[in-house]
Design a protein around this motif. Structure first.
Motif, PDB file in Angstrom:
ATOM      1  N   GLY A 144      12.674  -6.079  -2.326  1.00  0.00           N
ATOM      2  CA  GLY A 144      11.276  -6.355  -2.617  1.00  0.00           C
ATOM      3  C   GLY A 144      10.556  -5.258  -3.369  1.00  0.00           C
ATOM      4  N   THR A 145       9.255  -5.460  -3.541  1.00  0.00           N
ATOM      5  CA  THR A 145       8.354  -4.554  -4.237  1.00  0.00           C
ATOM      6  C   THR A 145       7.163  -4.297  -3.331  1.00  0.00           C
ATOM      7  OG1 THR A 145       8.992  -5.505  -6.377  1.00  0.00           O
ATOM      8  CG2 THR A 145       6.939  -4.245  -6.302  1.00  0.00           C
ATOM      9  N   MET A 146       6.782  -3.046  -3.170  1.00  0.00           N
ATOM     10  CA  MET A 146       5.646  -2.722  -2.303  1.00  0.00           C
ATOM     11  C   MET A 146       4.349  -3.244  -2.911  1.00  0.00           C
ATOM     12  SD  MET A 146       6.761  -1.359   0.428  1.00  0.00           S
ATOM     13  CE  MET A 146       5.178  -0.788   1.080  1.00  0.00           C
ATOM     14  N   MET A 147       3.566  -3.959  -2.107  1.00  0.00           N
ATOM     15  CA  MET A 147       2.290  -4.500  -2.535  1.00  0.00           C
ATOM     16  C   MET A 147       1.313  -4.487  -1.371  1.00  0.00           C
ATOM     17  SD  MET A 147       3.309  -7.921  -4.756  1.00  0.00           S
ATOM     18  CE  MET A 147       1.577  -8.363  -4.913  1.00  0.00           C
ATOM     19  N   GLY A 148       0.045  -4.443  -1.705  1.00  0.00           N
ATOM     20  CA  GLY A 148      -1.016  -4.679  -0.735  1.00  0.00           C
ATOM     21  C   GLY A 148      -1.832  -5.871  -1.203  1.00  0.00           C
ATOM     22  N   ILE A 149      -2.121  -6.804  -0.294  1.00  0.00           N
ATOM     23  CA  ILE A 149      -2.835  -8.033  -0.656  1.00  0.00           C
ATOM     24  C   ILE A 149      -3.964  -8.261   0.336  1.00  0.00           C
ATOM     25  CG2 ILE A 149      -2.664 -10.527  -1.017  1.00  0.00           C
ATOM     26  CD1 ILE A 149       0.299 -10.137  -1.615  1.00  0.00           C
ATOM     27  N   ALA A 150      -5.176  -8.447  -0.174  1.00  0.00           N
ATOM     28  CA  ALA A 150      -6.341  -8.758   0.654  1.00  0.00           C
ATOM     29  C   ALA A 150      -6.925 -10.081   0.178  1.00  0.00           C
ATOM     30  CB  ALA A 150      -7.391  -7.658   0.564  1.00  0.00           C
ATOM     31  N   VAL A 151      -7.089 -11.022   1.090  1.00  0.00           N
ATOM     32  CA  VAL A 151      -7.572 -12.367   0.769  1.00  0.00           C
ATOM     33  C   VAL A 151      -9.047 -12.478   1.149  1.00  0.00           C
ATOM     34  CG1 VAL A 151      -7.273 -14.830   1.189  1.00  0.00           C
ATOM     35  CG2 VAL A 151      -5.272 -13.306   1.182  1.00  0.00           C
ATOM     36  N   ASP A 152      -9.888 -12.759   0.166  1.00  0.00           N
ATOM     37  CA  ASP A 152     -11.324 -12.969   0.399  1.00  0.00           C
ATOM     38  C   ASP A 152     -11.963 -11.840   1.208  1.00  0.00           C
ATOM     39  OD1 ASP A 152     -11.486 -15.317  -1.056  1.00  0.00           O
ATOM     40  OD2 ASP A 152     -11.060 -16.598   0.671  1.00  0.00           O
ATOM     41  N   GLY A 153     -11.606 -10.609   0.878  1.00  0.00           N
ATOM     42  CA  GLY A 153     -12.226  -9.458   1.514  1.00  0.00           C
ATOM     43  C   GLY A 153     -11.696  -9.106   2.885  1.00  0.00           C
ATOM     44  N   ALA A 154     -10.695  -9.830   3.374  1.00  0.00           N
ATOM     45  CA  ALA A 154     -10.086  -9.490   4.662  1.00  0.00           C
ATOM     46  C   ALA A 154      -9.307  -8.180   4.534  1.00  0.00           C
ATOM     47  CB  ALA A 154      -9.161 -10.622   5.114  1.00  0.00           C
ATOM     48  N   PRO A 155      -8.937  -7.563   5.650  1.00  0.00           N
ATOM     49  CA  PRO A 155      -8.154  -6.327   5.572  1.00  0.00           C
ATOM     50  C   PRO A 155      -6.859  -6.517   4.788  1.00  0.00           C
ATOM     51  CG  PRO A 155      -8.995  -6.635   7.790  1.00  0.00           C
ATOM     52  CD  PRO A 155      -9.302  -7.892   7.040  1.00  0.00           C
ATOM     53  N   GLU A 156      -6.484  -5.515   4.043  1.00  0.00           N
ATOM     54  CA  GLU A 156      -5.282  -5.574   3.213  1.00  0.00           C
ATOM     55  C   GLU A 156      -4.031  -5.644   4.079  1.00  0.00           C
ATOM     56  OE1 GLU A 156      -3.264  -2.030   1.163  1.00  0.00           O
ATOM     57  OE2 GLU A 156      -4.551  -2.856  -0.406  1.00  0.00           O
ATOM     58  N   ARG A 157      -3.098  -6.472   3.638  1.00  0.00           N
ATOM     59  CA  ARG A 157      -1.780  -6.534   4.278  1.00  0.00           C
ATOM     60  C   ARG A 157      -0.778  -5.887   3.338  1.00  0.00           C
ATOM     61  NH1 ARG A 157       2.889  -9.465   5.261  1.00  0.00           N
ATOM     62  NH2 ARG A 157       3.323  -9.918   7.470  1.00  0.00           N
ATOM     63  N   GLU A 158      -0.202  -4.788   3.758  1.00  0.00           N
ATOM     64  CA  GLU A 158       0.687  -4.012   2.901  1.00  0.00           C
ATOM     65  C   GLU A 158       2.125  -4.153   3.366  1.00  0.00           C
ATOM     66  OE1 GLU A 158       1.079   0.533   1.111  1.00  0.00           O
ATOM     67  OE2 GLU A 158       0.161   0.185   3.070  1.00  0.00           O
ATOM     68  N   GLY A 159       3.041  -4.148   2.416  1.00  0.00           N
ATOM     69  CA  GLY A 159       4.458  -4.199   2.757  1.00  0.00           C
ATOM     70  C   GLY A 159       5.293  -4.572   1.555  1.00  0.00           C
ATOM     71  N   ALA A 160       6.596  -4.668   1.771  1.00  0.00           N
ATOM     72  CA  ALA A 160       7.525  -5.057   0.707  1.00  0.00           C
ATOM     73  C   ALA A 160       7.456  -6.559   0.513  1.00  0.00           C
ATOM     74  CB  ALA A 160       8.938  -4.614   1.053  1.00  0.00           C
ATOM     75  N   ARG A 161       7.242  -6.983  -0.720  1.00  0.00           N
ATOM     76  CA  ARG A 161       7.145  -8.410  -1.038  1.00  0.00           C
ATOM     77  C   ARG A 161       8.361  -8.843  -1.850  1.00  0.00           C
ATOM     78  NH1 ARG A 161       2.461  -7.023   1.051  1.00  0.00           N
ATOM     79  NH2 ARG A 161       1.110  -8.774   1.654  1.00  0.00           N
ATOM     80  N   PHE A 162       8.929  -9.988  -1.453  1.00  0.00           N
ATOM     81  CA  PHE A 162       9.982 -10.597  -2.268  1.00  0.00           C
ATOM     82  C   PHE A 162       9.374 -11.361  -3.433  1.00  0.00           C
ATOM     83  CE2 PHE A 162      12.610 -14.432  -3.097  1.00  0.00           C
ATOM     84  CZ  PHE A 162      13.692 -13.792  -3.689  1.00  0.00           C
ATOM     85  N   LEU A 163       8.276 -12.086  -3.164  1.00  0.00           N
ATOM     86  CA  LEU A 163       7.676 -12.916  -4.207  1.00  0.00           C
ATOM     87  C   LEU A 163       6.193 -13.097  -3.921  1.00  0.00           C
ATOM     88  CD1 LEU A 163       8.143 -14.826  -6.682  1.00  0.00           C
ATOM     89  CD2 LEU A 163       8.505 -16.673  -5.041  1.00  0.00           C
ATOM     90  N   PHE A 164       5.398 -13.026  -4.996  1.00  0.00           N
ATOM     91  CA  PHE A 164       3.981 -13.365  -4.926  1.00  0.00           C
ATOM     92  C   PHE A 164       3.653 -14.252  -6.111  1.00  0.00           C
ATOM     93  CE2 PHE A 164      -0.352 -12.784  -6.421  1.00  0.00           C
ATOM     94  CZ  PHE A 164      -1.068 -13.149  -5.286  1.00  0.00           C
TER      95      PHE A 164
END
Length: 323
Positions: A199-219
């Motif tokens: 995977g690839t390290m990413m942080g994702i926050a949906v509609d201002g919610a707290p960011e979820r960080e980790g290794a992503r296979f696909l986005f």
């Protein structure tokens, strides 16, 4: 008199194969057709500005998804809030947007049918969509408007397909699809691309919610309502304008997940596996360590790796009724 502006990319795949046959098109007397070719992505903004200054009310984009991306991006600066209606002639390779919003077909016959329909006032089909607006929060570059965003394995597959194009000198859809499918199979089988599972390290926050960080296979993210051949890897999005898919790395039981995932129908175990997530949003904030791809073009994040996905302006797409 209806003033229509045509942006034609002579280097898009289908247009390159058929050549310039627009001399075969008979422009109806009710129509003033302005034509400016845009051979590269960098040429498109100037064409859109010219059409904005000349009062064009309907814009025809004859090219692929990249040409459409550049045209949509240039619309707000050139036209302000009074955006022209768009029509699509499928002159490119993938033409993903036409599978959702509709198009006139490809080649001079498609353009002729479209002009005749517009001149006669044919109702046709109108689809309104809000493209995704990719923003750089630091203002390091202006926003980009597109319909389909991919990162992690999608970016790696895009690079692999691009290498195949350069090495073999073609850009046909089946060849690119086969390249990406082969890489995916090698990923699952532990072949030379099996590092994709890391995977690839990413942080994702949906509609201002707290960011979820980790290794992503696909986005993936899109603001389209459908793709092609029944493919729809999104679920639980409701009527939200942005539909997203987020898969952790390594993806557990990925082969078993594929049939349901590709149709947006996750199995019971997938819904209870925290590695597979999908939904809808008004906005997404991403923190990236690698580029993401928007409608066939890769973009890097600004300082600290931040980019944002929002809904862009509402654009109406017109396609003529089937012959």
């Amino acid at each position: 008199m209806m003033r229509i502006g045509l942006i034609r990319n002579p280097n898009s795949q289908r247009n390159r194969r058929i050549g310039d046959r627009l001399g075969e098109v008979v422009v109806p007397r009710q129509v003033e057709l302005l034509r400016i070719d845009a051979a590269t992505a960098d040429d498109v903004p100037a064409v859109v500005r010219e059409y904005g200054a000349r009062g064009v009310t309907h814009l025809i984009v004859d090219g692929g998804d990249g040409t459409l991306r550049e045209a949509m991006t240039a619309l707000p600066p050139a036209f302000g809030t009074r955006l022209p209606m768009l029509s699509l002639v499928a002159g490119g390779n993938a033409n993903l947007a036409t599978s959702d919003v509709g198009g006139a077909g490809h080649g001079p016959q498609a353009l002729q049918r479209l002009l005749d329909a517009l001149a006669s006032g044919q109702r046709g089909h109108v689809a309104e969509r809000q493209p995704i607006e990719l923003r750089w929060p630091d203002g390091s570059r202006p926003p980009v408007l597109g319909f389909f965003v991919g990162a992690a394995a999608f970016y790696k597959g895009w690079k692999l397909a691009l290498g195949a194009v350069h090495d073999r000198g073609f850009m046909h859809g089946p060849a690119v699809a086969a390249t990406m499918a082969g890489a995916l199979w090698q990923t699952l089988a532990g072949g030379p691309h099996s590092d994709w599972q890391a995977g690839t390290m990413m942080g994702i926050a949906v509609d201002g919610a707290p960011e979820r960080e980790g290794a992503r296979f696909l986005f993936l993210a899109t603001s389209l309502h459908s793709l092609f051949n029944g493919l729809w890897p999104f679920y639980d999005h409701g009527d939200s304008p942005l539909r997203w898919l987020d898969i952790d790395a390594p993806p557990p039981r990925f082969v078993r997940s594929l049939p349901g995932l590709l149709r947006g129908k996750p199995s019971h175990w997938m819904r209870h596996s925290h590695a597979y997530r999908s939904g809808g949003a008004q906005s997404l904030a991403l923190r990236l360590q690698a580029p993401l791809v928007v409608d066939g073009e890769a973009y890097t994040a600004g300082p600290y790796g931040f980019v944002e996905l929002h809904t862009g302006p509402r654009i109406a797409f017109y396609s003529p009724s089937p012959a």
